[in-house]
Design a protein around this motif. Structure first.
Motif, PDB file in Angstrom:
ATOM      1  N   SER A 143       0.855  -1.179   0.000  1.00 24.88           N
ATOM      2  CA  SER A 143       0.000   0.000   0.000  1.00 24.88           C
ATOM      3  C   SER A 143       0.890   1.229   0.000  1.00 24.88           C
ATOM      4  N   GLY A 144       0.757   2.027  -1.042  1.00 29.20           N
ATOM      5  CA  GLY A 144       1.673   3.150  -1.191  1.00 29.20           C
ATOM      6  C   GLY A 144       3.075   2.627  -1.405  1.00 29.20           C
ATOM      7  N   ARG A 145       3.930   2.863  -0.453  1.00 28.10           N
ATOM      8  CA  ARG A 145       5.307   2.374  -0.532  1.00 28.10           C
ATOM      9  C   ARG A 145       5.636   1.452   0.631  1.00 28.10           C
ATOM     10  N   ARG A 146       4.617   0.826   1.217  1.00 26.43           N
ATOM     11  CA  ARG A 146       4.846  -0.030   2.373  1.00 26.43           C
ATOM     12  C   ARG A 146       4.234  -1.406   2.162  1.00 26.43           C
ATOM     13  N   ALA A 147       5.001  -2.458   2.483  1.00 28.70           N
ATOM     14  CA  ALA A 147       4.472  -3.819   2.462  1.00 28.70           C
ATOM     15  C   ALA A 147       3.557  -4.009   3.664  1.00 28.70           C
ATOM     16  N   THR A 148       2.321  -4.427   3.397  1.00 26.95           N
ATOM     17  CA  THR A 148       1.335  -4.567   4.466  1.00 26.95           C
ATOM     18  C   THR A 148       0.922  -6.007   4.720  1.00 26.95           C
ATOM     19  N   GLY A 149       1.321  -6.925   3.870  1.00 28.88           N
ATOM     20  CA  GLY A 149       0.935  -8.315   4.057  1.00 28.88           C
ATOM     21  C   GLY A 149       1.182  -9.115   2.799  1.00 28.88           C
ATOM     22  N   VAL A 150       0.494 -10.245   2.691  1.00 33.60           N
ATOM     23  CA  VAL A 150       0.663 -11.134   1.540  1.00 33.60           C
ATOM     24  C   VAL A 150      -0.681 -11.719   1.135  1.00 33.60           C
ATOM     25  N   GLY A 175       4.845  -5.636 -19.449  1.00 36.40           N
ATOM     26  CA  GLY A 175       4.501  -6.668 -20.415  1.00 36.40           C
ATOM     27  C   GLY A 175       3.667  -7.786 -19.839  1.00 36.40           C
ATOM     28  N   MET A 176       3.755  -7.980 -18.527  1.00 32.01           N
ATOM     29  CA  MET A 176       2.979  -9.016 -17.856  1.00 32.01           C
ATOM     30  C   MET A 176       1.662  -8.479 -17.292  1.00 32.01           C
ATOM     31  N   GLY A 177       1.419  -7.197 -17.461  1.00 28.65           N
ATOM     32  CA  GLY A 177       0.208  -6.610 -16.907  1.00 28.65           C
ATOM     33  C   GLY A 177       0.246  -6.422 -15.407  1.00 28.65           C
ATOM     34  N   ILE A 178       1.439  -6.307 -14.844  1.00 29.67           N
ATOM     35  CA  ILE A 178       1.605  -6.134 -13.400  1.00 29.67           C
ATOM     36  C   ILE A 178       1.860  -4.659 -13.106  1.00 29.67           C
ATOM     37  N   ASP A 179       1.097  -4.098 -12.182  1.00 28.15           N
ATOM     38  CA  ASP A 179       1.297  -2.703 -11.802  1.00 28.15           C
ATOM     39  C   ASP A 179       2.677  -2.522 -11.180  1.00 28.15           C
ATOM     40  N   ILE A 180       3.385  -1.491 -11.623  1.00 29.09           N
ATOM     41  CA  ILE A 180       4.735  -1.247 -11.129  1.00 29.09           C
ATOM     42  C   ILE A 180       4.664  -0.509  -9.797  1.00 29.09           C
ATOM     43  N   VAL A 181       5.231  -1.125  -8.781  1.00 30.05           N
ATOM     44  CA  VAL A 181       5.383  -0.473  -7.478  1.00 30.05           C
ATOM     45  C   VAL A 181       6.723   0.231  -7.411  1.00 30.05           C
ATOM     46  N   HIS A 182       7.766  -0.459  -7.874  1.00 33.83           N
ATOM     47  CA  HIS A 182       9.108   0.131  -7.867  1.00 33.83           C
ATOM     48  C   HIS A 182       9.912  -0.501  -8.996  1.00 33.83           C
ATOM     49  N   ASP A 183      10.381   0.322  -9.899  1.00 32.80           N
ATOM     50  CA  ASP A 183      11.137  -0.131 -11.067  1.00 32.80           C
ATOM     51  C   ASP A 183      12.604  -0.304 -10.676  1.00 32.80           C
ATOM     52  N   ASN A 184      13.054  -1.551 -10.647  1.00 32.97           N
ATOM     53  CA  ASN A 184      14.456  -1.836 -10.334  1.00 32.97           C
ATOM     54  C   ASN A 184      14.883  -3.047 -11.155  1.00 32.97           C
ATOM     55  N   PHE A 207      15.051  -1.693  -1.494  1.00 32.76           N
ATOM     56  CA  PHE A 207      15.047  -0.295  -1.900  1.00 32.76           C
ATOM     57  C   PHE A 207      13.678   0.083  -2.455  1.00 32.76           C
ATOM     58  N   GLY A 208      13.148   1.204  -1.999  1.00 34.60           N
ATOM     59  CA  GLY A 208      11.913   1.744  -2.548  1.00 34.60           C
ATOM     60  C   GLY A 208      10.645   1.288  -1.884  1.00 34.60           C
ATOM     61  N   VAL A 209      10.718   0.322  -0.950  1.00 32.19           N
ATOM     62  CA  VAL A 209       9.527  -0.195  -0.277  1.00 32.19           C
ATOM     63  C   VAL A 209       9.844  -0.358   1.202  1.00 32.19           C
ATOM     64  N   GLU A 210       9.009   0.166   2.060  1.00 32.31           N
ATOM     65  CA  GLU A 210       9.206   0.027   3.497  1.00 32.31           C
ATOM     66  C   GLU A 210       8.579  -1.279   3.992  1.00 32.31           C
ATOM     67  N   GLY A 211       9.104  -1.771   5.104  1.00 28.47           N
ATOM     68  CA  GLY A 211       8.530  -2.952   5.726  1.00 28.47           C
ATOM     69  C   GLY A 211       8.753  -4.236   4.963  1.00 28.47           C
ATOM     70  N   PRO A 224       2.598  -1.448  20.824  1.00 29.57           N
ATOM     71  CA  PRO A 224       1.763  -1.894  19.709  1.00 29.57           C
ATOM     72  C   PRO A 224       2.095  -1.140  18.424  1.00 29.57           C
ATOM     73  N   VAL A 225       2.006  -1.842  17.306  1.00 33.26           N
ATOM     74  CA  VAL A 225       2.276  -1.248  16.006  1.00 33.26           C
ATOM     75  C   VAL A 225       1.000  -1.278  15.187  1.00 33.26           C
ATOM     76  N   PRO A 226       0.461  -0.141  14.812  1.00 33.39           N
ATOM     77  CA  PRO A 226      -0.752  -0.132  14.012  1.00 33.39           C
ATOM     78  C   PRO A 226      -0.471  -0.550  12.573  1.00 33.39           C
ATOM     79  N   ILE A 227      -1.444  -1.195  11.953  1.00 37.67           N
ATOM     80  CA  ILE A 227      -1.331  -1.508  10.528  1.00 37.67           C
ATOM     81  C   ILE A 227      -1.401  -0.206   9.737  1.00 37.67           C
ATOM     82  N   GLN A 228      -0.457  -0.033   8.806  1.00 40.69           N
ATOM     83  CA  GLN A 228      -0.478   1.154   7.967  1.00 40.69           C
ATOM     84  C   GLN A 228      -1.128   0.819   6.646  1.00 40.69           C
ATOM     85  N   THR A 229      -2.027   1.666   6.220  1.00 39.06           N
ATOM     86  CA  THR A 229      -2.726   1.433   4.958  1.00 39.06           C
ATOM     87  C   THR A 229      -2.568   2.622   4.042  1.00 39.06           C
TER      88      THR A 229
END
Length: 545
Positions: free
Chosen positions: A224-231, A274-283, A496-500, A540-545
């Motif tokens: 979500s945004g630039r943060r990994a929130t789950g799987v 080319g695979m139709g995957i939204d780019i989160v971070h181009d590396n 690089f480019g993604v938190e968490g 406690p750590v709140p979930i970031q969305t």
């Protein structure tokens, strides 16, 4: 939606360590997701069962590379563990920390804090070292066993050969003098395979804050945004999402970790589009910088009994099987690789450039209705083998489609530098000198074709191109470094480019170590856990969305 503090993707060599170390913090909850299933198998538990799991699709991803023009336009077979314990459940058990200089090179490439003095302390914390008399030192969960008393007596010829050549002989390639011919230490305990799952995951699962889910195909890391929130995960009952309060740690291995990042939108932008995957971070480095070891065997018929004599006839198999079942002794309790070591092909080199495998057995791979079977030959024989230790060629691993079940495209790009070609010729010349020693002349009755003693430099190289094979040490596809210009993760293994989000497995190696990669993979995960815990927030750590 189920929430955990940490989500670890992969219960392999690295993931099991992460589960254990992170769950020691009683205030943290840990979810471990494994694409494979149970490791409760006789052939997994039995060390020499390696030959039976090698082609077993139930516990092995059984990958193949693309056709490689530099190795005879052949595909390479890459077994990878698809089971609890990952490749530590199906490998040949050799435990090699690596040469101290390997880790100095890591630090020089931007992996600050990964030099030899630091990583050595993690090895020492991991290991319990079992001597040939059964005594032990160290108090770590990973058992590393000296099986000198069990190896075949014909191995004495290899040590005589080394002394005749002036090669060093060392007691332990993991000791203070790692260079030289030696008998390999292996990851066994009381005659049984001691995988990363045995050492780390199974103790961790006794804690209430750890959950393991098997047969779980992770589709993507949710960002979500630039943060990994789950799987998002495919299970037998359908798709399920898990949320991570703190971090997602990818430990799916050098093949599947870059694949998963790309499936999650982190990777080469053109490929993802080319695979139709939204780019989160181009590396473009995600999937790049792939390295692997190549080795080759030279076969000889022997003048005295070898392991073939014990394991080829049906009655020999029965006898040794009974010996193992009753006493956990004999060749079934060993690796197929008994001796070898790290040596310099030329005295003027400043470090070892070749790893040797010196095995008292020859074998053929036979077809069967279910899968190929590896069997010892019906005559006494032995192998001289080398692998160049520090290849410089680099390849790529990329997804073929947006289907998480599809195997990725593996382009190894072997032997694509002049250094690697020179190292092959140097290794071949070294084997020629080995074969010509009085010790090997006395041990060998006949060189089985092809006979390396007849080769010039061009023939050594051409034969290597046609017959070499992976030694199954893929690394560096999410490599660690200073910046995303050359790497995927920083020296703390943060993407690089993604938190968490971190990657903590062999894919994060800045470059390949000199030898077998299971030990440094476990070490890397152990240090990764300490880095993760240092960063944990208090309270406690709140979930970031």
């Amino acid at each position: 939606m189920v929430e955990f503090d940490y989500i670890v993707i992969g219960a392999g060599s690295a993931g099991c360590v992460l589960a254990d170390q992170l769950s020691k913090d009683a205030a943290s909850t840990v979810l471990v997701l494994e694409a494979g299933g149970s490791d409760r198998s006789f052939w997994i538990r039995t060390p020499i069962g390696y030959g039976r799991t090698f082609f077993d699709p139930r516990i092995n991803w059984m990958y193949e590379t693309e056709v490689d023009p530099n190795t005879g336009s052949r595909k390479s077979y890459w077994p990878r563990g698809k089971v609890i314990g990952g490749s530590s459940s199906i490998n040949a058990l050799i435990y090699c920390r690596g040469m101290p200089g390997d880790f100095e090179d890591w630090e020089a490439l931007g992996a600050a804090g990964w030099g030899w003095d630091t990583v050595r302390s993690h090895y020492e914390a991991l290991e319990t070292r079992v001597g040939e008399d059964g005594s032990s030192s160290g108090s770590g969960p990973l058992y590393v066993t000296n099986v000198r008393r069990e190896i075949h007596p014909c191995n004495r010829h290899y040590f005589a050969m080394a002394r005749e050549m002036g090669l060093p002989v060392t007691d332990d390639c993991n000791g203070p003098e790692p260079e030289g011919v030696t008998h390999y230490r292996i990851t066994t305990r009381a005659g049984r395979r001691w995988s990363s799952a045995d050492a780390f995951l199974k103790p961790a699962l006794k804690r209430r804050n750890v959950k393991l889910v098997t047969n779980a195909m992770v589709e993507r890391v949710d960002i979500s945004g630039r943060r990994a929130t789950g799987v998002s995960v495919l299970l037998a009952g359908g798709r399920q999402q898990f949320r991570a309060r703190r971090e997602v740690i990818v430990a799916a291995g050098a093949v599947n970790s870059p694949k998963l990042l790309q499936m999650s939108g982190i990777g080469p932008g053109e490929l993802l589009n080319g695979m139709g995957i939204d780019i989160v971070h181009d590396n473009a480095n995600v999937g790049g910088n792939l390295q692997d070891h190549l080795g080759i065997n030279y076969y000889y018929k022997a003048s005295e009994p070898t392991l073939n004599s014990m394991l080829s006839p049906w009655w020999g198999k029965l006898l040794q099987g009974m010996r193992y079942v009753l006493f956990k002794r004999g060749p079934l309790g060993l690796s197929v690789n008994q001796c070898g070591g790290f040596v310099r092909s030329r005295a003027e080199l400043d470090r070892p450039d070749q790893q040797l495998y010196l095995n008292p057995v020859t074998y053929t791979t036979s077809p069967s209705n279910k899968r190929p079977i590896i069997n010892p030959d019906p005559f006494a024989g032995f192998i001289l083998s080398f692998q160049p230790s520090r290849p410089s060629s680099r390849g790529r691993i990329d997804i073929r489609s947006a289907d998480p079940a599809a195997a990725p495209r593996i382009v190894p790009n072997y032997l694509s530098t002049q250094k690697d070609l020179d190292d092959v010729v140097a290794g071949g010349r070294l084997v020629q000198r080995m074969a010509r020693t009085p010790a090997i002349r006395a041990f060998a009755t006949q060189a089985m074709a092809p006979d390396i003693e007849r080769f010039d430099d061009d023939a050594i190289l051409e034969d290597f191109r046609q017959r070499c094979g992976s030694v199954f040490h893929p690394v560096s596809t999410c490599r660690m470094g200073n910046s995303e210009a050359t790497a995927v993760v920083d020296h703390n293994l943060k993407v690089f480019g993604v938190e968490g989000l971190r990657v903590a497995d062999a894919s994060a190696f800045p470059n390949i170590t000199s030898g077998n990669t299971n030990a440094p993979t476990i070490m890397l995960a152990h240090r990764a856990a300490s880095l993760i815990l240092q960063d944990r927030p208090r309270g406690p750590v709140p979930i970031q969305t």
